[in-house]
Design a protein around this motif. Structure first.
Motif, PDB file in Angstrom:
ATOM      1  N   ASP A 218       0.812  -1.216   0.000  1.00  0.00           N
ATOM      2  CA  ASP A 218       0.000   0.000   0.000  1.00  0.00           C
ATOM      3  C   ASP A 218       0.845   1.267   0.000  1.00  0.00           C
ATOM      4  O   ASP A 218       0.378   2.333  -0.392  1.00  0.00           O
ATOM      5  CB  ASP A 218      -0.934   0.008   1.218  1.00  0.00           C
ATOM      6  CG  ASP A 218      -2.003  -1.070   1.131  1.00  0.00           C
ATOM      7  OD1 ASP A 218      -2.169  -1.660   0.044  1.00  0.00           O
ATOM      8  OD2 ASP A 218      -2.657  -1.344   2.158  1.00  0.00           O
ATOM      9  N   ASN A 219       2.092   1.152   0.451  1.00  0.00           N
ATOM     10  CA  ASN A 219       2.983   2.315   0.498  1.00  0.00           C
ATOM     11  C   ASN A 219       4.155   2.192  -0.472  1.00  0.00           C
ATOM     12  O   ASN A 219       5.093   2.988  -0.406  1.00  0.00           O
ATOM     13  CB  ASN A 219       3.496   2.504   1.930  1.00  0.00           C
ATOM     14  CG  ASN A 219       2.391   2.909   2.887  1.00  0.00           C
ATOM     15  OD1 ASN A 219       2.021   4.075   2.980  1.00  0.00           O
ATOM     16  ND2 ASN A 219       1.830   1.934   3.593  1.00  0.00           N
ATOM     17  N   ASN A 220       4.066   1.190  -1.368  1.00  0.00           N
ATOM     18  CA  ASN A 220       5.085   0.983  -2.403  1.00  0.00           C
ATOM     19  C   ASN A 220       6.489   0.936  -1.814  1.00  0.00           C
ATOM     20  O   ASN A 220       7.425   1.569  -2.313  1.00  0.00           O
ATOM     21  CB  ASN A 220       4.987   2.079  -3.472  1.00  0.00           C
ATOM     22  CG  ASN A 220       5.696   1.686  -4.750  1.00  0.00           C
ATOM     23  OD1 ASN A 220       5.789   0.499  -5.076  1.00  0.00           O
ATOM     24  ND2 ASN A 220       6.222   2.674  -5.469  1.00  0.00           N
ATOM     25  N   LEU A 221       6.646   0.180  -0.732  1.00  0.00           N
ATOM     26  CA  LEU A 221       7.931   0.045  -0.047  1.00  0.00           C
ATOM     27  C   LEU A 221       8.558  -1.287  -0.447  1.00  0.00           C
ATOM     28  O   LEU A 221       8.049  -2.345  -0.086  1.00  0.00           O
ATOM     29  CB  LEU A 221       7.711   0.094   1.467  1.00  0.00           C
ATOM     30  CG  LEU A 221       8.948  -0.018   2.358  1.00  0.00           C
ATOM     31  CD1 LEU A 221       9.857   1.201   2.177  1.00  0.00           C
ATOM     32  CD2 LEU A 221       8.546  -0.163   3.821  1.00  0.00           C
ATOM     33  N   PRO A 222       9.654  -1.274  -1.200  1.00  0.00           N
ATOM     34  CA  PRO A 222      10.264  -2.532  -1.629  1.00  0.00           C
ATOM     35  C   PRO A 222      10.888  -3.301  -0.472  1.00  0.00           C
ATOM     36  O   PRO A 222      11.362  -2.708   0.502  1.00  0.00           O
ATOM     37  CB  PRO A 222      11.328  -2.088  -2.640  1.00  0.00           C
ATOM     38  CG  PRO A 222      11.624  -0.674  -2.284  1.00  0.00           C
ATOM     39  CD  PRO A 222      10.362  -0.100  -1.727  1.00  0.00           C
ATOM     40  N   ILE A 223      10.884  -4.620  -0.593  1.00  0.00           N
ATOM     41  CA  ILE A 223      11.501  -5.514   0.386  1.00  0.00           C
ATOM     42  C   ILE A 223      12.589  -6.301  -0.333  1.00  0.00           C
ATOM     43  O   ILE A 223      12.325  -6.915  -1.376  1.00  0.00           O
ATOM     44  CB  ILE A 223      10.466  -6.477   0.995  1.00  0.00           C
ATOM     45  CG1 ILE A 223       9.310  -5.703   1.629  1.00  0.00           C
ATOM     46  CG2 ILE A 223      11.123  -7.389   2.029  1.00  0.00           C
ATOM     47  CD1 ILE A 223       8.097  -6.572   1.955  1.00  0.00           C
ATOM     48  N   ILE A 224      13.794  -6.262   0.200  1.00  0.00           N
ATOM     49  CA  ILE A 224      14.912  -6.973  -0.402  1.00  0.00           C
ATOM     50  C   ILE A 224      15.323  -8.089   0.553  1.00  0.00           C
ATOM     51  O   ILE A 224      15.720  -7.827   1.689  1.00  0.00           O
ATOM     52  CB  ILE A 224      16.077  -6.027  -0.703  1.00  0.00           C
ATOM     53  CG1 ILE A 224      15.627  -4.993  -1.746  1.00  0.00           C
ATOM     54  CG2 ILE A 224      17.299  -6.791  -1.200  1.00  0.00           C
ATOM     55  CD1 ILE A 224      16.566  -3.852  -1.956  1.00  0.00           C
ATOM     56  N   VAL A 225      15.183  -9.325   0.093  1.00  0.00           N
ATOM     57  CA  VAL A 225      15.443 -10.494   0.923  1.00  0.00           C
ATOM     58  C   VAL A 225      16.806 -11.051   0.546  1.00  0.00           C
ATOM     59  O   VAL A 225      17.076 -11.341  -0.630  1.00  0.00           O
ATOM     60  CB  VAL A 225      14.347 -11.563   0.719  1.00  0.00           C
ATOM     61  CG1 VAL A 225      14.587 -12.752   1.655  1.00  0.00           C
ATOM     62  CG2 VAL A 225      12.964 -10.958   0.956  1.00  0.00           C
ATOM     63  N   PHE A 226      17.673 -11.216   1.543  1.00  0.00           N
ATOM     64  CA  PHE A 226      19.044 -11.663   1.283  1.00  0.00           C
ATOM     65  C   PHE A 226      19.514 -12.542   2.444  1.00  0.00           C
ATOM     66  O   PHE A 226      18.857 -12.630   3.480  1.00  0.00           O
ATOM     67  CB  PHE A 226      19.978 -10.466   1.114  1.00  0.00           C
ATOM     68  CG  PHE A 226      20.233  -9.708   2.398  1.00  0.00           C
ATOM     69  CD1 PHE A 226      21.443  -9.837   3.065  1.00  0.00           C
ATOM     70  CD2 PHE A 226      19.264  -8.857   2.933  1.00  0.00           C
ATOM     71  CE1 PHE A 226      21.675  -9.141   4.250  1.00  0.00           C
ATOM     72  CE2 PHE A 226      19.493  -8.159   4.112  1.00  0.00           C
ATOM     73  CZ  PHE A 226      20.702  -8.313   4.774  1.00  0.00           C
ATOM     74  N   SER A 227      20.671 -13.171   2.257  1.00  0.00           N
ATOM     75  CA  SER A 227      21.213 -14.035   3.294  1.00  0.00           C
ATOM     76  C   SER A 227      22.082 -13.233   4.249  1.00  0.00           C
ATOM     77  O   SER A 227      23.077 -12.631   3.849  1.00  0.00           O
ATOM     78  CB  SER A 227      22.041 -15.158   2.682  1.00  0.00           C
ATOM     79  OG  SER A 227      22.693 -15.900   3.697  1.00  0.00           O
ATOM     80  N   LEU A 228      21.709 -13.272   5.512  1.00  0.00           N
ATOM     81  CA  LEU A 228      22.498 -12.600   6.541  1.00  0.00           C
ATOM     82  C   LEU A 228      23.699 -13.441   6.938  1.00  0.00           C
ATOM     83  O   LEU A 228      24.622 -12.960   7.580  1.00  0.00           O
ATOM     84  CB  LEU A 228      21.622 -12.321   7.769  1.00  0.00           C
ATOM     85  CG  LEU A 228      22.123 -11.294   8.777  1.00  0.00           C
ATOM     86  CD1 LEU A 228      22.196  -9.909   8.150  1.00  0.00           C
ATOM     87  CD2 LEU A 228      21.222 -11.257   9.995  1.00  0.00           C
ATOM     88  N   ASP A 229      23.709 -14.721   6.528  1.00  0.00           N
ATOM     89  CA  ASP A 229      24.819 -15.606   6.859  1.00  0.00           C
ATOM     90  C   ASP A 229      26.010 -15.402   5.939  1.00  0.00           C
ATOM     91  O   ASP A 229      27.099 -15.921   6.202  1.00  0.00           O
ATOM     92  CB  ASP A 229      24.370 -17.076   6.784  1.00  0.00           C
ATOM     93  CG  ASP A 229      23.416 -17.438   7.917  1.00  0.00           C
ATOM     94  OD1 ASP A 229      23.390 -16.702   8.923  1.00  0.00           O
ATOM     95  OD2 ASP A 229      22.688 -18.439   7.787  1.00  0.00           O
ATOM     96  N   GLU A 230      25.821 -14.673   4.852  1.00  0.00           N
ATOM     97  CA  GLU A 230      26.901 -14.417   3.912  1.00  0.00           C
ATOM     98  C   GLU A 230      27.709 -13.214   4.385  1.00  0.00           C
ATOM     99  O   GLU A 230      27.200 -12.097   4.435  1.00  0.00           O
ATOM    100  CB  GLU A 230      26.330 -14.131   2.518  1.00  0.00           C
ATOM    101  CG  GLU A 230      27.352 -13.914   1.431  1.00  0.00           C
ATOM    102  CD  GLU A 230      28.113 -15.174   1.085  1.00  0.00           C
ATOM    103  OE1 GLU A 230      29.267 -15.047   0.641  1.00  0.00           O
ATOM    104  OE2 GLU A 230      27.558 -16.278   1.253  1.00  0.00           O
ATOM    105  N   PRO A 231      28.983 -13.405   4.769  1.00  0.00           N
ATOM    106  CA  PRO A 231      29.786 -12.264   5.253  1.00  0.00           C
ATOM    107  C   PRO A 231      29.845 -11.146   4.223  1.00  0.00           C
ATOM    108  O   PRO A 231      30.102 -11.384   3.038  1.00  0.00           O
ATOM    109  CB  PRO A 231      31.168 -12.887   5.485  1.00  0.00           C
ATOM    110  CG  PRO A 231      30.905 -14.336   5.717  1.00  0.00           C
ATOM    111  CD  PRO A 231      29.737 -14.677   4.827  1.00  0.00           C
ATOM    112  N   GLY A 232      29.567  -9.941   4.667  1.00  0.00           N
ATOM    113  CA  GLY A 232      29.575  -8.798   3.768  1.00  0.00           C
ATOM    114  C   GLY A 232      28.353  -8.680   2.890  1.00  0.00           C
ATOM    115  O   GLY A 232      28.291  -7.821   2.007  1.00  0.00           O
ATOM    116  N   GLY A 233      27.358  -9.532   3.146  1.00  0.00           N
ATOM    117  CA  GLY A 233      26.191  -9.561   2.272  1.00  0.00           C
ATOM    118  C   GLY A 233      25.379  -8.275   2.287  1.00  0.00           C
ATOM    119  O   GLY A 233      24.949  -7.790   1.238  1.00  0.00           O
ATOM    120  N   PHE A 234      25.147  -7.718   3.457  1.00  0.00           N
ATOM    121  CA  PHE A 234      24.335  -6.501   3.581  1.00  0.00           C
ATOM    122  C   PHE A 234      24.987  -5.357   2.821  1.00  0.00           C
ATOM    123  O   PHE A 234      24.366  -4.689   1.983  1.00  0.00           O
ATOM    124  CB  PHE A 234      24.177  -6.163   5.066  1.00  0.00           C
ATOM    125  CG  PHE A 234      23.217  -5.049   5.377  1.00  0.00           C
ATOM    126  CD1 PHE A 234      22.220  -4.675   4.488  1.00  0.00           C
ATOM    127  CD2 PHE A 234      23.305  -4.374   6.587  1.00  0.00           C
ATOM    128  CE1 PHE A 234      21.335  -3.642   4.785  1.00  0.00           C
ATOM    129  CE2 PHE A 234      22.427  -3.339   6.908  1.00  0.00           C
ATOM    130  CZ  PHE A 234      21.450  -2.977   6.002  1.00  0.00           C
TER     131      PHE A 234
END
Length: 249
Positions: A218-234
């Motif tokens: 409803d607010n057009n807010l994208p969600i990005i799903v990624f692996s937090l277990d991958e070092p440096g991933g964020f």
């Protein structure tokens, strides 16, 4: 929409973000333990946050409480649901304080902001004050969910992300995106590069609960799903690298 498992999208996280929400589960803080907090794991996640903070990105965080107590499971065992949910909210405050300690050990300024007043350990949620903290490059860790039972921390993260003017929610999980079925159980599971909010709801894909997805849509807010277990991933995803799924309209 692509559902290939090997290709990295050439858009969207390549863009520059000014302010983001990082949502992680309480279980992410357990490490290999079956319960509670694992300090080295908390410190590793703090490293991930620090790397993004160094890019000049303003960071909000919401951490679940499932490593300590999950309200829905408590109610399933006969506890009254509202009471169980309040206990789960208190668990999120404990996790937020642990993350704050790990961040401040690295010299990063942060604030734990609770939806339930507990002035001795956390600030009360005041929207303008929280925004000012972000403008001063302090990391805001929002705790105690929305302050109401029957709402998950996924919904709390989406609510706070909208209130804070975040440009995206980054959902850190144990897998590198959204799959059509559980990749731990099905070797032929396929990952989506991009998926719409409506497809997530219609196909019951495990991203966030339906209320959170609807609020993001409803607010057009994208969600990005990624692996937090991958070092440096964020940090890598913010730089346009790595593998992830983008949920959007």
């Amino acid at each position: 929409m692509n559902d290939t498992a090997g290709n990295t999208p050439d858009q969207p996280a390549t863009r520059s973000y000014k302010r983001v929400m990082l949502k992680i589960s309480g279980e992410a803080l357990m490490g290999d333990q079956g319960y509670g907090l694992h300090p080295p794991t908390v410190a590793r996640i703090a490293d991930e946050v620090e790397s993004v903070h160094k890019l000049g990105v303003e960071i909000c965080m919401v951490i679940g409480g499932g490593n300590i107590f999950r309200g829905l499971q408590g109610s399933a065992q006969g506890m009254e649901r509202a009471t169980a949910d309040y206990m789960g909210m208190l668990a999120t405050v404990m996790n937020a304080l642990a993350m704050q300690a790990a961040l401040e050990a690295k010299g990063l300024h942060s604030r734990v902001i609770s939806a339930i007043r507990m002035d001795e350990v956390a600030e009360p949620y005041i929207r303008r004050r929280a925004i000012r903290h972000l403008e001063k490059k302090r990391i805001c860790i929002f705790a105690a969910g929305t302050g109401n039972p029957y709402f998950t921390t996924d919904t709390a993260a989406t609510l706070r992300a909208n209130e804070m003017g975040c440009e995206a929610i980054f959902k850190g999980t144990k897998v590198d995106g959204v799959y059509d079925k559980d990749p731990a159980r099905f070797p032929d599971a396929k990952r989506y590069d991009n998926v719409t909010y409506d497809e997530v709801l219609q196909k019951h894909l495990a991203v966030m609960d339906a209320s959170a997805i609807a609020l993001a849509r409803d607010n057009n807010l994208p969600i990005i799903v990624f692996s937090l277990d991958e070092p440096g991933g964020f940090c890598g995803i913010l730089a346009g690298k790595g593998t992830y799924t983008r949920v959007h309209g």
